[in-house]
Design an enzyme around this catalytic site. Structure first.
Site, PDB file in Angstrom:
ATOM      1  N   LEU A 146       0.836  -1.205   0.000  1.00  0.00           N
ATOM      2  CA  LEU A 146       0.000   0.000   0.000  1.00  0.00           C
ATOM      3  C   LEU A 146       0.870   1.253   0.000  1.00  0.00           C
ATOM      4  O   LEU A 146       0.621   2.195  -0.772  1.00  0.00           O
ATOM      5  CB  LEU A 146      -0.919  -0.009   1.222  1.00  0.00           C
ATOM      6  CG  LEU A 146      -1.650   1.302   1.550  1.00  0.00           C
ATOM      7  CD1 LEU A 146      -2.545   1.727   0.399  1.00  0.00           C
ATOM      8  CD2 LEU A 146      -2.453   1.165   2.835  1.00  0.00           C
ATOM      9  N   ILE A 147       1.897   1.287   0.844  1.00  0.00           N
ATOM     10  CA  ILE A 147       2.763   2.470   0.923  1.00  0.00           C
ATOM     11  C   ILE A 147       3.504   2.674  -0.387  1.00  0.00           C
ATOM     12  O   ILE A 147       3.647   3.813  -0.869  1.00  0.00           O
ATOM     13  CB  ILE A 147       3.746   2.341   2.106  1.00  0.00           C
ATOM     14  CG1 ILE A 147       2.963   2.341   3.427  1.00  0.00           C
ATOM     15  CG2 ILE A 147       4.764   3.473   2.101  1.00  0.00           C
ATOM     16  CD1 ILE A 147       3.810   2.061   4.649  1.00  0.00           C
ATOM     17  N   GLN A 184       2.430   1.855  -3.317  1.00  0.00           N
ATOM     18  CA  GLN A 184       1.447   2.364  -4.268  1.00  0.00           C
ATOM     19  C   GLN A 184       1.199   3.847  -4.067  1.00  0.00           C
ATOM     20  O   GLN A 184       1.028   4.603  -5.030  1.00  0.00           O
ATOM     21  CB  GLN A 184       0.128   1.596  -4.098  1.00  0.00           C
ATOM     22  CG  GLN A 184      -0.929   1.903  -5.137  1.00  0.00           C
ATOM     23  CD  GLN A 184      -0.656   1.196  -6.456  1.00  0.00           C
ATOM     24  OE1 GLN A 184       0.125   0.260  -6.512  1.00  0.00           O
ATOM     25  NE2 GLN A 184      -1.301   1.657  -7.516  1.00  0.00           N
ATOM     26  N   GLU A 185       1.199   4.274  -2.814  1.00  0.00           N
ATOM     27  CA  GLU A 185       0.910   5.667  -2.499  1.00  0.00           C
ATOM     28  C   GLU A 185       2.087   6.600  -2.755  1.00  0.00           C
ATOM     29  O   GLU A 185       1.920   7.703  -3.283  1.00  0.00           O
ATOM     30  CB  GLU A 185       0.477   5.794  -1.030  1.00  0.00           C
ATOM     31  CG  GLU A 185      -0.901   5.230  -0.725  1.00  0.00           C
ATOM     32  CD  GLU A 185      -2.014   6.109  -1.271  1.00  0.00           C
ATOM     33  OE1 GLU A 185      -1.737   7.087  -1.987  1.00  0.00           O
ATOM     34  OE2 GLU A 185      -3.187   5.811  -0.984  1.00  0.00           O
ATOM     35  N   SER A 186       3.294   6.185  -2.369  1.00  0.00           N
ATOM     36  CA  SER A 186       4.410   7.146  -2.373  1.00  0.00           C
ATOM     37  C   SER A 186       5.728   6.624  -2.912  1.00  0.00           C
ATOM     38  O   SER A 186       6.705   7.368  -2.962  1.00  0.00           O
ATOM     39  CB  SER A 186       4.648   7.632  -0.934  1.00  0.00           C
ATOM     40  OG  SER A 186       5.093   6.555  -0.124  1.00  0.00           O
TER      41      SER A 186
END
Length: 472
Positions: A320-321, A323-325
Protein backbone atom coordinates in the site's frame (compact mmCIF):
# COMPACT_ATOMS: atom_id res chain seq x y z
CA UNK A 1 -31.33 -62.33 -23.42
CA UNK A 2 -33.76 -61.09 -26.10
CA UNK A 3 -32.85 -58.75 -28.92
CA UNK A 4 -34.70 -55.76 -27.44
CA UNK A 5 -32.88 -56.13 -24.12
CA UNK A 6 -29.53 -56.27 -25.90
CA UNK A 7 -30.37 -53.15 -27.90
CA UNK A 8 -31.46 -51.33 -24.72
CA UNK A 9 -28.20 -52.18 -22.93
CA UNK A 10 -26.17 -51.14 -25.96
CA UNK A 11 -28.09 -47.86 -26.25
CA UNK A 12 -27.59 -47.07 -22.55
CA UNK A 13 -23.88 -47.79 -22.80
CA UNK A 14 -23.57 -45.57 -25.86
CA UNK A 15 -25.43 -42.71 -24.18
CA UNK A 16 -23.29 -43.08 -21.04
CA UNK A 17 -20.11 -43.02 -23.12
CA UNK A 18 -21.31 -39.93 -24.99
CA UNK A 19 -22.13 -38.20 -21.72
CA UNK A 20 -18.67 -38.99 -20.34
CA UNK A 21 -17.03 -37.63 -23.48
CA UNK A 22 -19.23 -34.53 -23.32
CA UNK A 23 -18.36 -33.93 -19.65
CA UNK A 24 -14.66 -34.41 -20.36
CA UNK A 25 -14.88 -31.97 -23.25
CA UNK A 26 -16.46 -29.40 -20.93
CA UNK A 27 -13.78 -29.88 -18.30
CA UNK A 28 -10.78 -30.11 -20.62
CA UNK A 29 -10.63 -27.65 -23.52
CA UNK A 30 -9.33 -29.14 -26.74
CA UNK A 31 -6.83 -26.34 -27.12
CA UNK A 32 -4.69 -24.25 -24.81
CA UNK A 33 -3.40 -21.98 -27.53
CA UNK A 34 -3.51 -18.19 -27.82
CA UNK A 35 -7.30 -17.87 -28.40
CA UNK A 36 -7.94 -19.64 -25.07
CA UNK A 37 -5.33 -17.45 -23.36
CA UNK A 38 -7.04 -14.36 -24.76
CA UNK A 39 -10.41 -15.56 -23.43
CA UNK A 40 -8.79 -15.96 -20.03
CA UNK A 41 -7.42 -12.42 -20.36
CA UNK A 42 -4.14 -13.30 -18.72
CA UNK A 43 -0.75 -14.59 -19.83
CA UNK A 44 0.76 -16.98 -17.26
CA UNK A 45 4.55 -17.09 -17.35
CA UNK A 46 7.30 -18.76 -15.34
CA UNK A 47 10.73 -17.24 -14.86
CA UNK A 48 13.65 -17.78 -12.50
CA UNK A 49 14.25 -15.76 -9.37
CA UNK A 50 17.63 -14.04 -9.31
CA UNK A 51 19.20 -10.59 -9.49
CA UNK A 52 18.83 -10.46 -13.28
CA UNK A 53 15.57 -12.13 -14.32
CA UNK A 54 13.10 -11.13 -11.62
CA UNK A 55 13.42 -9.45 -8.23
CA UNK A 56 12.14 -6.61 -6.06
CA UNK A 57 14.29 -3.48 -5.66
CA UNK A 58 13.11 -0.76 -3.27
CA UNK A 59 9.60 -2.14 -3.58
CA UNK A 60 9.62 -2.09 -7.40
CA UNK A 61 9.26 -5.27 -9.45
CA UNK A 62 12.25 -5.50 -11.77
CA UNK A 63 14.20 -7.92 -13.94
CA UNK A 64 15.26 -8.42 -17.53
CA UNK A 65 12.88 -11.34 -18.14
CA UNK A 66 10.09 -9.61 -16.21
CA UNK A 67 10.27 -6.43 -18.28
CA UNK A 68 10.32 -8.44 -21.51
CA UNK A 69 7.27 -10.39 -20.35
CA UNK A 70 5.48 -7.20 -19.40
CA UNK A 71 6.10 -5.78 -22.87
CA UNK A 72 4.89 -9.00 -24.50
CA UNK A 73 1.70 -9.06 -22.40
CA UNK A 74 1.06 -5.40 -23.23
CA UNK A 75 1.44 -6.11 -26.94
CA UNK A 76 -1.15 -8.90 -26.59
CA UNK A 77 -3.45 -6.69 -24.47
CA UNK A 78 -3.32 -9.27 -21.68
CA UNK A 79 -2.74 -9.11 -17.95
CA UNK A 80 0.43 -10.82 -16.76
CA UNK A 81 0.83 -13.41 -14.02
CA UNK A 82 4.43 -14.33 -13.22
CA UNK A 83 5.38 -17.44 -11.27
CA UNK A 84 8.92 -17.93 -10.05
CA UNK A 85 10.78 -21.21 -9.96
CA UNK A 86 14.37 -22.42 -9.86
CA UNK A 87 13.47 -26.03 -10.63
CA UNK A 88 13.80 -26.81 -14.33
CA UNK A 89 12.15 -30.24 -14.01
CA UNK A 90 9.00 -28.66 -12.59
CA UNK A 91 9.19 -25.79 -15.08
CA UNK A 92 9.14 -28.08 -18.11
CA UNK A 93 6.46 -30.31 -16.57
CA UNK A 94 4.21 -27.31 -15.84
CA UNK A 95 4.69 -26.03 -19.38
CA UNK A 96 3.84 -29.38 -20.95
CA UNK A 97 0.80 -29.75 -18.68
CA UNK A 98 -0.39 -26.20 -19.50
CA UNK A 99 -0.08 -24.89 -15.95
CA UNK A 100 1.98 -22.09 -17.45
CA UNK A 101 1.86 -20.60 -20.95
CA UNK A 102 5.46 -19.58 -21.45
CA UNK A 103 8.79 -20.38 -19.85
CA UNK A 104 10.69 -17.08 -19.84
CA UNK A 105 14.12 -18.28 -18.79
CA UNK A 106 17.44 -18.08 -20.60
CA UNK A 107 17.19 -21.62 -21.97
CA UNK A 108 19.92 -23.12 -24.12
CA UNK A 109 18.32 -24.61 -27.22
CA UNK A 110 19.30 -28.29 -27.24
CA UNK A 111 18.13 -31.27 -29.28
CA UNK A 112 16.98 -33.08 -26.13
CA UNK A 113 14.82 -30.18 -25.01
CA UNK A 114 13.37 -29.70 -28.49
CA UNK A 115 11.77 -33.12 -28.15
CA UNK A 116 9.76 -31.82 -25.17
CA UNK A 117 8.96 -28.18 -25.92
CA UNK A 118 8.85 -25.61 -28.71
CA UNK A 119 11.53 -22.92 -28.52
CA UNK A 120 10.99 -19.36 -29.59
CA UNK A 121 13.30 -17.43 -31.85
CA UNK A 122 16.57 -16.93 -29.90
CA UNK A 123 16.57 -13.77 -27.82
CA UNK A 124 20.30 -13.71 -27.02
CA UNK A 125 23.44 -15.77 -27.45
CA UNK A 126 25.96 -16.68 -24.80
CA UNK A 127 28.48 -19.38 -23.97
CA UNK A 128 29.08 -21.43 -20.85
CA UNK A 129 32.03 -20.62 -18.63
CA UNK A 130 33.70 -22.12 -15.58
CA UNK A 131 33.48 -19.99 -12.43
CA UNK A 132 36.39 -20.36 -10.00
CA UNK A 133 38.48 -18.25 -7.66
CA UNK A 134 41.28 -16.34 -9.32
CA UNK A 135 44.80 -17.64 -8.74
CA UNK A 136 45.64 -14.51 -6.74
CA UNK A 137 42.64 -15.12 -4.48
CA UNK A 138 43.63 -18.77 -4.00
CA UNK A 139 47.03 -17.63 -2.77
CA UNK A 140 45.41 -15.14 -0.39
CA UNK A 141 43.08 -17.80 0.97
CA UNK A 142 45.79 -20.44 1.42
CA UNK A 143 49.11 -19.52 3.02
CA UNK A 144 50.40 -23.01 2.23
CA UNK A 145 49.67 -22.53 -1.47
CA UNK A 146 52.09 -24.74 -3.45
CA UNK A 147 51.41 -23.55 -6.95
CA UNK A 148 48.42 -25.69 -7.88
CA UNK A 149 47.43 -24.72 -11.40
CA UNK A 150 44.14 -23.04 -12.09
CA UNK A 151 41.74 -24.65 -14.58
CA UNK A 152 42.51 -22.94 -17.87
CA UNK A 153 41.16 -25.46 -20.37
CA UNK A 154 38.65 -28.29 -20.42
CA UNK A 155 41.54 -30.76 -20.20
CA UNK A 156 42.22 -29.52 -16.67
CA UNK A 157 38.69 -30.49 -15.59
CA UNK A 158 39.54 -34.18 -15.32
CA UNK A 159 38.91 -35.41 -11.79
CA UNK A 160 37.51 -32.08 -10.60
CA UNK A 161 34.20 -31.62 -8.75
CA UNK A 162 31.99 -29.11 -10.58
CA UNK A 163 28.56 -27.93 -9.44
CA UNK A 164 25.66 -27.13 -11.78
CA UNK A 165 21.91 -26.62 -11.65
CA UNK A 166 20.15 -29.97 -11.99
CA UNK A 167 19.07 -30.95 -15.51
CA UNK A 168 20.56 -27.76 -16.93
CA UNK A 169 22.38 -27.50 -20.23
CA UNK A 170 25.56 -27.14 -18.13
CA UNK A 171 25.26 -30.71 -16.87
CA UNK A 172 24.78 -32.03 -20.40
CA UNK A 173 27.79 -30.05 -21.61
CA UNK A 174 30.02 -31.43 -18.83
CA UNK A 175 29.02 -34.98 -19.75
CA UNK A 176 30.04 -34.26 -23.33
CA UNK A 177 33.36 -32.91 -22.09
CA UNK A 178 33.96 -36.18 -20.22
CA UNK A 179 33.72 -37.98 -23.57
CA UNK A 180 35.90 -35.41 -25.30
CA UNK A 181 38.74 -35.60 -22.78
CA UNK A 182 38.40 -39.34 -22.10
CA UNK A 183 38.28 -38.82 -18.34
CA UNK A 184 35.71 -38.34 -15.60
CA UNK A 185 34.40 -35.17 -14.00
CA UNK A 186 32.54 -35.32 -10.70
CA UNK A 187 29.36 -33.48 -11.76
CA UNK A 188 27.19 -32.42 -8.83
CA UNK A 189 23.67 -31.44 -9.94
CA UNK A 190 21.87 -29.32 -7.34
CA UNK A 191 18.07 -28.96 -7.11
CA UNK A 192 16.05 -25.83 -6.30
CA UNK A 193 18.99 -23.50 -6.64
CA UNK A 194 19.97 -20.82 -9.11
CA UNK A 195 23.32 -20.41 -10.85
CA UNK A 196 23.85 -17.14 -8.98
CA UNK A 197 23.65 -18.97 -5.68
CA UNK A 198 26.30 -21.43 -6.87
CA UNK A 199 28.49 -18.51 -7.96
CA UNK A 200 28.14 -17.00 -4.50
CA UNK A 201 29.23 -20.32 -2.96
CA UNK A 202 32.35 -20.28 -5.14
CA UNK A 203 33.10 -16.71 -4.07
CA UNK A 204 32.78 -17.71 -0.40
CA UNK A 205 35.02 -20.74 -0.87
CA UNK A 206 32.22 -23.20 -0.08
CA UNK A 207 32.66 -24.97 -3.42
CA UNK A 208 35.53 -24.82 -5.91
CA UNK A 209 33.81 -24.68 -9.29
CA UNK A 210 30.50 -24.18 -11.03
CA UNK A 211 29.42 -23.61 -14.63
CA UNK A 212 27.01 -20.93 -15.81
CA UNK A 213 26.24 -18.62 -18.73
CA UNK A 214 28.89 -16.02 -19.45
CA UNK A 215 26.57 -13.01 -19.20
CA UNK A 216 25.41 -14.14 -15.74
CA UNK A 217 29.01 -14.79 -14.72
CA UNK A 218 30.14 -11.35 -15.92
CA UNK A 219 27.50 -9.58 -13.85
CA UNK A 220 28.34 -11.60 -10.77
CA UNK A 221 32.04 -10.90 -11.24
CA UNK A 222 31.21 -7.25 -10.56
CA UNK A 223 29.86 -8.35 -7.17
CA UNK A 224 32.75 -10.75 -6.55
CA UNK A 225 35.93 -9.44 -8.20
CA UNK A 226 37.88 -12.37 -6.77
CA UNK A 227 36.28 -14.69 -9.35
CA UNK A 228 37.84 -15.92 -12.57
CA UNK A 229 35.44 -16.61 -15.45
CA UNK A 230 37.91 -16.76 -18.33
CA UNK A 231 37.64 -20.49 -19.07
CA UNK A 232 34.97 -21.15 -21.68
CA UNK A 233 33.46 -24.63 -21.76
CA UNK A 234 31.19 -24.26 -24.81
CA UNK A 235 30.77 -22.45 -28.09
CA UNK A 236 28.19 -19.62 -28.22
CA UNK A 237 24.67 -21.03 -27.83
CA UNK A 238 21.25 -19.69 -28.73
CA UNK A 239 19.18 -18.74 -25.68
CA UNK A 240 15.41 -18.71 -26.03
CA UNK A 241 12.08 -19.00 -24.26
CA UNK A 242 9.83 -22.05 -24.57
CA UNK A 243 6.13 -22.77 -25.06
CA UNK A 244 4.20 -26.02 -25.28
CA UNK A 245 4.23 -27.83 -28.59
CA UNK A 246 0.43 -27.59 -28.43
CA UNK A 247 0.61 -23.80 -28.79
CA UNK A 248 1.65 -23.04 -32.39
CA UNK A 249 -0.32 -19.78 -32.57
CA UNK A 250 1.24 -18.51 -29.35
CA UNK A 251 4.68 -19.50 -30.65
CA UNK A 252 4.19 -17.64 -33.94
CA UNK A 253 2.88 -14.57 -32.11
CA UNK A 254 5.78 -14.51 -29.64
CA UNK A 255 8.27 -14.98 -32.48
CA UNK A 256 6.78 -12.01 -34.32
CA UNK A 257 7.07 -9.95 -31.14
CA UNK A 258 10.70 -11.01 -30.67
CA UNK A 259 11.51 -10.07 -34.28
CA UNK A 260 10.31 -6.53 -33.66
CA UNK A 261 11.68 -6.28 -30.14
CA UNK A 262 15.28 -7.50 -30.52
CA UNK A 263 16.69 -4.50 -32.36
CA UNK A 264 14.31 -1.94 -30.89
CA UNK A 265 15.37 0.99 -28.73
CA UNK A 266 13.36 -0.62 -25.92
CA UNK A 267 15.53 -3.75 -25.94
CA UNK A 268 18.81 -1.87 -26.38
CA UNK A 269 18.03 0.22 -23.30
CA UNK A 270 16.73 -2.78 -21.37
CA UNK A 271 19.81 -4.92 -22.09
CA UNK A 272 22.11 -2.10 -21.03
CA UNK A 273 20.07 -1.56 -17.87
CA UNK A 274 20.55 -5.11 -16.63
CA UNK A 275 23.84 -6.23 -18.18
CA UNK A 276 26.05 -3.16 -18.68
CA UNK A 277 24.86 -0.32 -16.47
CA UNK A 278 27.15 0.32 -13.43
CA UNK A 279 23.96 0.74 -11.37
CA UNK A 280 23.53 -3.05 -11.65
CA UNK A 281 26.17 -3.43 -8.96
CA UNK A 282 24.47 -0.84 -6.73
CA UNK A 283 21.15 -2.65 -7.03
CA UNK A 284 22.66 -6.04 -6.36
CA UNK A 285 24.49 -4.92 -3.23
CA UNK A 286 21.54 -3.01 -1.82
CA UNK A 287 19.78 -4.45 1.27
CA UNK A 288 16.55 -3.48 -0.51
CA UNK A 289 17.14 -5.95 -3.33
CA UNK A 290 15.03 -9.00 -2.54
CA UNK A 291 17.36 -11.66 -3.94
CA UNK A 292 20.31 -10.64 -1.78
CA UNK A 293 19.01 -8.28 0.91
CA UNK A 294 15.44 -9.31 1.58
CA UNK A 295 14.22 -5.88 2.67
CA UNK A 296 11.65 -3.74 0.88
CA UNK A 297 12.46 -0.28 2.19
CA UNK A 298 14.30 1.54 4.93
CA UNK A 299 10.96 1.85 6.71
CA UNK A 300 10.45 -1.91 7.11
CA UNK A 301 10.84 -1.88 10.89
CA UNK A 302 8.12 0.75 11.32
CA UNK A 303 5.88 -1.01 8.80
CA UNK A 304 6.28 -4.31 10.67
CA UNK A 305 5.60 -2.57 14.00
CA UNK A 306 2.38 -0.82 13.01
CA UNK A 307 0.99 -3.55 10.74
CA UNK A 308 0.51 -5.65 13.88
CA UNK A 309 -2.02 -3.11 15.13
CA UNK A 310 -4.36 -3.98 12.26
CA UNK A 311 -3.45 -7.69 11.96
CA UNK A 312 -2.09 -7.18 8.46
CA UNK A 313 0.86 -8.95 6.91
CA UNK A 314 3.55 -6.24 6.91
CA UNK A 315 4.16 -6.88 3.21
CA UNK A 316 0.55 -5.88 2.47
CA UNK A 317 1.02 -2.56 4.25
CA UNK A 318 4.34 -2.13 2.41
CA UNK A 319 2.55 -2.70 -0.89
CA UNK A 320 0.00 0.00 0.00
CA UNK A 321 2.76 2.47 0.92
CA UNK A 322 4.62 1.72 -2.30
CA UNK A 323 1.45 2.36 -4.27
CA UNK A 324 0.91 5.67 -2.50
CA UNK A 325 4.41 7.15 -2.37
CA UNK A 326 7.04 4.74 -3.72
CA UNK A 327 8.52 5.02 -0.18
CA UNK A 328 9.25 8.72 -0.73
CA UNK A 329 8.61 10.37 2.63
CA UNK A 330 8.60 13.81 0.99
CA UNK A 331 5.99 12.94 -1.63
CA UNK A 332 3.14 15.41 -2.15
CA UNK A 333 0.22 15.09 -4.52
CA UNK A 334 -1.59 17.81 -6.48
CA UNK A 335 -4.50 17.61 -4.02
CA UNK A 336 -2.35 18.05 -0.90
CA UNK A 337 -1.86 14.44 0.21
CA UNK A 338 1.55 14.03 1.82
CA UNK A 339 4.07 11.57 3.17
CA UNK A 340 4.60 7.85 2.85
CA UNK A 341 0.90 7.06 3.17
CA UNK A 342 -0.30 10.13 1.25
CA UNK A 343 -2.64 11.31 3.97
CA UNK A 344 -5.05 14.09 3.09
CA UNK A 345 -4.62 17.15 5.36
CA UNK A 346 -8.13 16.72 6.83
CA UNK A 347 -7.51 13.07 7.66
CA UNK A 348 -4.10 13.81 9.15
CA UNK A 349 -5.53 16.64 11.30
CA UNK A 350 -8.30 14.37 12.58
CA UNK A 351 -5.62 12.02 13.93
CA UNK A 352 -3.39 14.77 15.25
CA UNK A 353 -0.52 15.26 12.76
CA UNK A 354 0.40 17.52 9.86
CA UNK A 355 2.91 17.49 7.01
CA UNK A 356 5.83 18.12 9.38
CA UNK A 357 5.38 14.72 11.05
CA UNK A 358 8.13 12.11 10.86
CA UNK A 359 7.86 9.20 8.40
CA UNK A 360 7.10 6.84 11.29
CA UNK A 361 4.33 9.13 12.55
CA UNK A 362 2.92 9.20 9.02
CA UNK A 363 2.78 5.40 8.96
CA UNK A 364 1.28 5.30 12.47
CA UNK A 365 -1.45 7.74 11.45
CA UNK A 366 -2.18 5.91 8.21
CA UNK A 367 -2.63 2.73 10.24
CA UNK A 368 -5.02 4.56 12.59
CA UNK A 369 -7.07 5.55 9.55
CA UNK A 370 -7.08 1.94 8.29
CA UNK A 371 -8.21 0.81 11.74
CA UNK A 372 -11.08 3.32 11.59
CA UNK A 373 -12.12 2.09 8.13
CA UNK A 374 -12.03 -1.47 9.39
CA UNK A 375 -14.45 -0.59 12.20
CA UNK A 376 -16.88 0.96 9.70
CA UNK A 377 -16.90 -2.17 7.55
CA UNK A 378 -16.36 -5.03 9.97
CA UNK A 379 -20.00 -5.71 10.83
CA UNK A 380 -21.16 -5.81 7.21
CA UNK A 381 -18.16 -7.40 5.45
CA UNK A 382 -17.39 -10.41 7.61
CA UNK A 383 -14.69 -12.05 5.47
CA UNK A 384 -11.26 -10.69 6.43
CA UNK A 385 -9.72 -10.95 2.95
CA UNK A 386 -12.70 -9.32 1.27
CA UNK A 387 -12.75 -6.55 3.86
CA UNK A 388 -9.11 -5.73 3.10
CA UNK A 389 -10.11 -4.94 -0.49
CA UNK A 390 -12.94 -2.70 0.71
CA UNK A 391 -10.54 -0.93 3.08
CA UNK A 392 -7.98 -0.38 0.33
CA UNK A 393 -10.68 0.98 -1.97
CA UNK A 394 -12.00 3.29 0.78
CA UNK A 395 -8.46 4.46 1.54
CA UNK A 396 -8.11 5.45 -2.10
CA UNK A 397 -11.44 7.03 -2.97
CA UNK A 398 -13.29 7.55 0.30
CA UNK A 399 -15.69 5.40 2.28
CA UNK A 400 -18.74 7.26 0.95
CA UNK A 401 -18.16 6.12 -2.62
CA UNK A 402 -17.69 2.51 -1.49
CA UNK A 403 -20.93 2.60 0.49
CA UNK A 404 -22.64 4.00 -2.62
CA UNK A 405 -21.29 1.14 -4.72
CA UNK A 406 -22.43 -1.42 -2.16
CA UNK A 407 -25.97 -0.01 -2.25
CA UNK A 408 -25.98 -0.02 -6.06
CA UNK A 409 -24.77 -3.63 -6.05
CA UNK A 410 -27.52 -4.68 -3.64
CA UNK A 411 -30.27 -2.97 -5.68
CA UNK A 412 -29.01 -4.56 -8.92
CA UNK A 413 -28.73 -8.12 -7.65
CA UNK A 414 -25.03 -8.07 -6.85
CA UNK A 415 -23.33 -9.04 -3.63
CA UNK A 416 -22.51 -5.95 -1.55
CA UNK A 417 -20.04 -7.96 0.54
CA UNK A 418 -17.84 -9.22 -2.34
CA UNK A 419 -15.38 -6.93 -4.11
CA UNK A 420 -14.40 -8.68 -7.36
CA UNK A 421 -16.76 -9.97 -10.01
CA UNK A 422 -19.03 -8.88 -12.83
CA UNK A 423 -21.99 -8.20 -10.52
CA UNK A 424 -20.24 -7.18 -7.32
CA UNK A 425 -19.01 -3.97 -5.72
CA UNK A 426 -15.92 -3.34 -7.86
CA UNK A 427 -18.06 -3.46 -11.01
CA UNK A 428 -20.70 -1.09 -9.64
CA UNK A 429 -18.10 1.35 -8.31
CA UNK A 430 -16.82 1.72 -11.87
CA UNK A 431 -20.37 2.10 -13.22
CA UNK A 432 -22.29 3.78 -10.40
CA UNK A 433 -22.62 7.01 -12.41
CA UNK A 434 -23.97 5.21 -15.50
CA UNK A 435 -27.58 6.04 -16.29
CA UNK A 436 -28.38 2.34 -16.18
CA UNK A 437 -27.45 2.10 -12.48
CA UNK A 438 -27.60 5.66 -11.17
CA UNK A 439 -30.22 6.30 -8.52
CA UNK A 440 -29.96 9.62 -6.63
CA UNK A 441 -31.56 8.06 -3.55
CA UNK A 442 -28.73 5.57 -3.09
CA UNK A 443 -25.81 7.34 -4.81
CA UNK A 444 -25.09 9.96 -2.20
CA UNK A 445 -21.43 10.81 -2.76
CA UNK A 446 -21.67 11.82 -6.39
CA UNK A 447 -19.43 11.07 -9.33
CA UNK A 448 -16.12 9.21 -9.00
CA UNK A 449 -13.48 7.70 -11.28
CA UNK A 450 -13.93 4.15 -10.12
CA UNK A 451 -11.50 2.72 -12.64
CA UNK A 452 -8.57 4.26 -10.73
CA UNK A 453 -9.71 2.60 -7.51
CA UNK A 454 -10.16 -0.71 -9.33
CA UNK A 455 -6.54 -0.48 -10.50
CA UNK A 456 -5.38 0.70 -7.06
CA UNK A 457 -6.79 -2.35 -5.26
CA UNK A 458 -5.72 -4.79 -7.98
CA UNK A 459 -2.14 -3.48 -8.09
CA UNK A 460 -1.69 -3.56 -4.31
CA UNK A 461 -2.99 -7.12 -4.01
CA UNK A 462 -0.94 -8.36 -6.96
CA UNK A 463 2.23 -6.72 -5.63
CA UNK A 464 1.54 -8.09 -2.16
CA UNK A 465 1.28 -11.61 -3.56
CA UNK A 466 4.63 -11.13 -5.28
CA UNK A 467 6.17 -9.71 -2.11
CA UNK A 468 4.97 -12.82 -0.25
CA UNK A 469 6.74 -15.02 -2.81
CA UNK A 470 10.02 -13.11 -2.98
CA UNK A 471 10.42 -11.51 0.46
CA UNK A 472 10.30 -13.49 3.69
Amino acid sequence: MNVFKKISILLCATLLLMACHSKKAEQEPESYDLPEIEKRGKLIATTDYNSISYFVYRGTLMGYQYELLRDLAKSLNLDLEVNVSNNLDNDFENLINHKTDILAINLAVTAERQQKVAFTTPITQTRQVLVQLSERQRIRNNRNYKGEKQIKSILDMAGKTIYVVKNSAYAARLRNIESEIGDTIDIIEVENIDSEQLIEQVAKGEIDYCVTDEDVAMINQTYYPMLDISTAVSFPQNMAWAVSKDNPTLLDTVNNWIAGMKNSAFHIVLYKKYFKDPKTLTRAQSPYQSFRGGSISKYDDAIKKYSKQIDWDWRLLASLIYQESRFNADARSWCGAFGLMQLMPETAARFGIDSTATPEANIKTGVKFIKWLNRQLKDSVADDEERIKFILASYNIGLGHILDARRVARVNGGNPDIWDGASNVDFFLRHKSDKLYYNPEIVRSGYCRGEETHNFVRDIIERYNIYKTLIK
